[in-house]
Enzyme design. Sequence first.
Site, PDB file in Angstrom:
ATOM      1  N   CYS A 153       0.745  -1.268  -0.032  1.00 54.80           N
ATOM      2  CA  CYS A 153      -0.038  -0.209   0.136  1.00 54.80           C
ATOM      3  C   CYS A 153       0.869   1.157  -0.197  1.00 54.80           C
ATOM      4  O   CYS A 153       0.201   1.897  -0.181  1.00 54.80           O
ATOM      5  CB  CYS A 153      -1.331   0.113   1.412  1.00 54.80           C
ATOM      6  SG  CYS A 153      -1.758  -1.116   0.829  1.00 54.80           S
TER       7      CYS A 153
ATOM      8  N   HIS B 157      -3.485   8.261   2.165  1.00 52.73           N
ATOM      9  CA  HIS B 157      -3.833   6.977   1.529  1.00 52.73           C
ATOM     10  C   HIS B 157      -4.933   6.687   1.934  1.00 52.73           C
ATOM     11  O   HIS B 157      -5.773   6.789   2.995  1.00 52.73           O
ATOM     12  CB  HIS B 157      -2.095   5.288   2.331  1.00 52.73           C
ATOM     13  CG  HIS B 157      -3.054   3.592   1.714  1.00 52.73           C
ATOM     14  ND1 HIS B 157      -3.399   3.595   0.363  1.00 52.73           N
ATOM     15  CD2 HIS B 157      -3.367   2.820   2.565  1.00 52.73           C
ATOM     16  CE1 HIS B 157      -3.556   2.282   0.992  1.00 52.73           C
ATOM     17  NE2 HIS B 157      -3.437   1.418   2.056  1.00 52.73           N
TER      18      HIS B 157
ATOM     19  N   ASN C 249      -9.899   0.479   0.109  1.00 53.03           N
ATOM     20  CA  ASN C 249      -8.504   0.562  -0.822  1.00 53.03           C
ATOM     21  C   ASN C 249      -7.457   0.143  -1.514  1.00 53.03           C
ATOM     22  O   ASN C 249      -7.970  -1.577  -1.484  1.00 53.03           O
ATOM     23  CB  ASN C 249      -7.957  -0.241   0.845  1.00 53.03           C
ATOM     24  CG  ASN C 249      -6.033  -0.243   1.125  1.00 53.03           C
ATOM     25  OD1 ASN C 249      -5.840   0.022   0.124  1.00 53.03           O
ATOM     26  ND2 ASN C 249      -5.935  -1.279   2.365  1.00 53.03           N
TER      27      ASN C 249
HETATM   28  O1  UT7 Z   1      -3.633  -0.735   3.381  1.00 53.80           O
HETATM   29  C1  UT7 Z   1      -3.175  -1.766   4.224  1.00 53.80           C
HETATM   30  C2  UT7 Z   1      -3.341  -0.120   5.690  1.00 53.80           C
HETATM   31  N1  UT7 Z   1      -4.948  -1.579   6.237  1.00 53.80           N
HETATM   32  C3  UT7 Z   1      -5.260  -1.021   7.232  1.00 53.80           C
HETATM   33  O2  UT7 Z   1      -5.112   0.689   7.382  1.00 53.80           O
HETATM   34  C4  UT7 Z   1      -6.216  -1.689   8.197  1.00 53.80           C
HETATM   35  C5  UT7 Z   1      -6.506  -1.220   9.385  1.00 53.80           C
HETATM   36  N2  UT7 Z   1      -7.566  -1.873  10.077  1.00 53.80           N
HETATM   37  C6  UT7 Z   1      -9.191  -1.276   9.841  1.00 53.80           C
HETATM   38  O3  UT7 Z   1      -9.042  -0.217   9.048  1.00 53.80           O
HETATM   39  C7  UT7 Z   1      -9.313  -1.627  10.565  1.00 53.80           C
HETATM   40  O4  UT7 Z   1      -8.689  -2.663  12.042  1.00 53.80           O
HETATM   41  C8  UT7 Z   1     -11.176  -2.990  10.074  1.00 53.80           C
HETATM   42  C9  UT7 Z   1     -11.681  -1.987   9.221  1.00 53.80           C
HETATM   43  C10 UT7 Z   1     -10.219  -4.044   9.649  1.00 53.80           C
HETATM   44  C11 UT7 Z   1     -11.343  -3.322  11.236  1.00 53.80           C
HETATM   45  O5  UT7 Z   1     -12.127  -2.232  12.035  1.00 53.80           O
HETATM   46  P1  UT7 Z   1     -11.964  -2.285  13.478  1.00 53.80           P
HETATM   47  O6  UT7 Z   1     -13.108  -1.762  14.283  1.00 53.80           O
HETATM   48  O7  UT7 Z   1     -10.494  -2.671  14.061  1.00 53.80           O
HETATM   49  O8  UT7 Z   1     -12.723  -4.456  14.025  1.00 53.80           O
HETATM   50  P2  UT7 Z   1     -12.329  -5.204  14.728  1.00 53.80           P
HETATM   51  O9  UT7 Z   1     -11.454  -5.993  13.674  1.00 53.80           O
HETATM   52  O10 UT7 Z   1     -11.981  -5.203  15.844  1.00 53.80           O
HETATM   53  O11 UT7 Z   1     -13.575  -6.039  15.179  1.00 53.80           O
HETATM   54  C12 UT7 Z   1     -15.009  -5.639  15.859  1.00 53.80           C
HETATM   55  C13 UT7 Z   1     -15.278  -6.442  15.107  1.00 53.80           C
HETATM   56  C14 UT7 Z   1     -15.498  -7.906  15.661  1.00 53.80           C
HETATM   57  O12 UT7 Z   1     -16.470  -9.261  16.185  1.00 53.80           O
HETATM   58  P3  UT7 Z   1     -16.577  -9.394  17.670  1.00 53.80           P
HETATM   59  O13 UT7 Z   1     -15.171 -10.230  18.077  1.00 53.80           O
HETATM   60  O14 UT7 Z   1     -16.209  -7.786  18.793  1.00 53.80           O
HETATM   61  O15 UT7 Z   1     -17.587 -10.178  18.129  1.00 53.80           O
HETATM   62  C15 UT7 Z   1     -14.859  -8.386  14.440  1.00 53.80           C
HETATM   63  O16 UT7 Z   1     -15.645 -10.038  14.061  1.00 53.80           O
HETATM   64  O17 UT7 Z   1     -16.437  -6.396  13.995  1.00 53.80           O
HETATM   65  C16 UT7 Z   1     -16.836  -7.672  13.155  1.00 53.80           C
HETATM   66  N3  UT7 Z   1     -16.246  -7.364  12.104  1.00 53.80           N
HETATM   67  C17 UT7 Z   1     -17.351  -7.742  11.164  1.00 53.80           C
HETATM   68  N4  UT7 Z   1     -18.508  -7.514  11.640  1.00 53.80           N
HETATM   69  C18 UT7 Z   1     -19.685  -6.402  10.442  1.00 53.80           C
HETATM   70  C19 UT7 Z   1     -14.862  -7.877  11.468  1.00 53.80           C
HETATM   71  N5  UT7 Z   1     -15.409  -7.587  10.142  1.00 53.80           N
HETATM   72  C20 UT7 Z   1     -16.672  -7.028   9.567  1.00 53.80           C
HETATM   73  C21 UT7 Z   1     -17.349  -7.298   9.138  1.00 53.80           C
HETATM   74  N6  UT7 Z   1     -18.882  -7.070   9.072  1.00 53.80           N
HETATM   75  N7  UT7 Z   1     -16.564  -6.874   7.284  1.00 53.80           N
END
Ligand code: UT7
Length: 325
Positions: free
Chosen positions: A115, A252, A282
Amino acid sequence: MSVIRAVAVGYGHYLPKRVVENAEFEESLDTSDEWIRARTGIERRHFAADGELTSDLAFEASKAALENAGLEASDLDAIVLATATPDQTFPSTATKLQHALKMKGGFAFDIQAVCAGFIFALSTANSMILSGQAKRVLVVGAETFSRILDMKDRGTCVLFGDGAGALILEAQEGTGESADRGILSTDLNSDGAYNDLLYVDGGVSSTQSTGVLRMQGQEVFKHAVSKLAATGETAMQAAGVTAEDIDWIVPHQANLRIIKRTAQKMGVSMDKVVQTVQDHGNTSAASIPLALSVAAANGQIKRGDLLLMEAIGGGLAWGAATLRW
Ligand code: UT7
């Protein structure tokens, strides 16, 4: 004092025709449009058609950039193409693009910093121009990330899209002051200790397969905000400018929450931040040149504006650049 600057003289972008709205993922996954918008800012993304390759996307974006600059491919000395999703393991996608553009002579090669690839490509092209190795360089970011997504992993497959953006840099004389047009500074970083936070679980040497993207999202998120703000500060210092001088941050486009927190940390208000994440998702190395091209085309970015670009991705690899448009 007269110095050489790498000045942006043309830009272009291309997005595949197929638009995938968030709602489409609700059919096959336990997810919702609401969750994706709230956690990422993403509303839709584009996916390449069957048989449409990274080099095809790069070609359309490059053609648009040449047209925008009023140049022919024969006017270029080099192509630097950033991608983590090349058409083939080798040869480089850049040489395929060179051939498609009917560019005779010069040289073309790929850069892989996921990225952050466009910042690494921009910095490389800038160095080649400053050293006199090339006078005009086409810098491209092009990706088909849809090909390396695990469509059953809701934590990653909703985040990425396909696209390409291109920028043409040309050697021009400047005064050495921050009022010059062109690239004023670049800052590159990587730390391989974080390889396992964001990777593809396959590869030529390891599995002889392509693999799919794996990510520890929360961990990457934490690194992103602090590292992006730090590299942004370093690039501004190297250019002799401050956050108050910045007209546009072109970040980005991974997650709107990362974009907001990083801008806040650097003391730049959100009305000075180019946002395309809602429409593109992304697109990895394509994200910054896509955002640049969209914002220049719609009149947001104007000649003479001071831009700060910043990106982070797998490696981890991250960096920033300042450019006076
Ligand atoms: O380009 C390279 C750089 N990459 C990035 O910058 C990505 C960086 N990370 C992120 O953008 C975020 O961490 C994500 C968007 C990937 C995830 O967001 P988050 O607020 O960190 O969510 P999380 O991983 O802590 O997940 C929260 C909850 C989880 O459920 P539980 O364990 O709380 O029950 C996940 O399983 O959200 C759940 N979850 C979803 N729910 C509905 C994860 N993905 C999804 C989804 N739909 N697509």
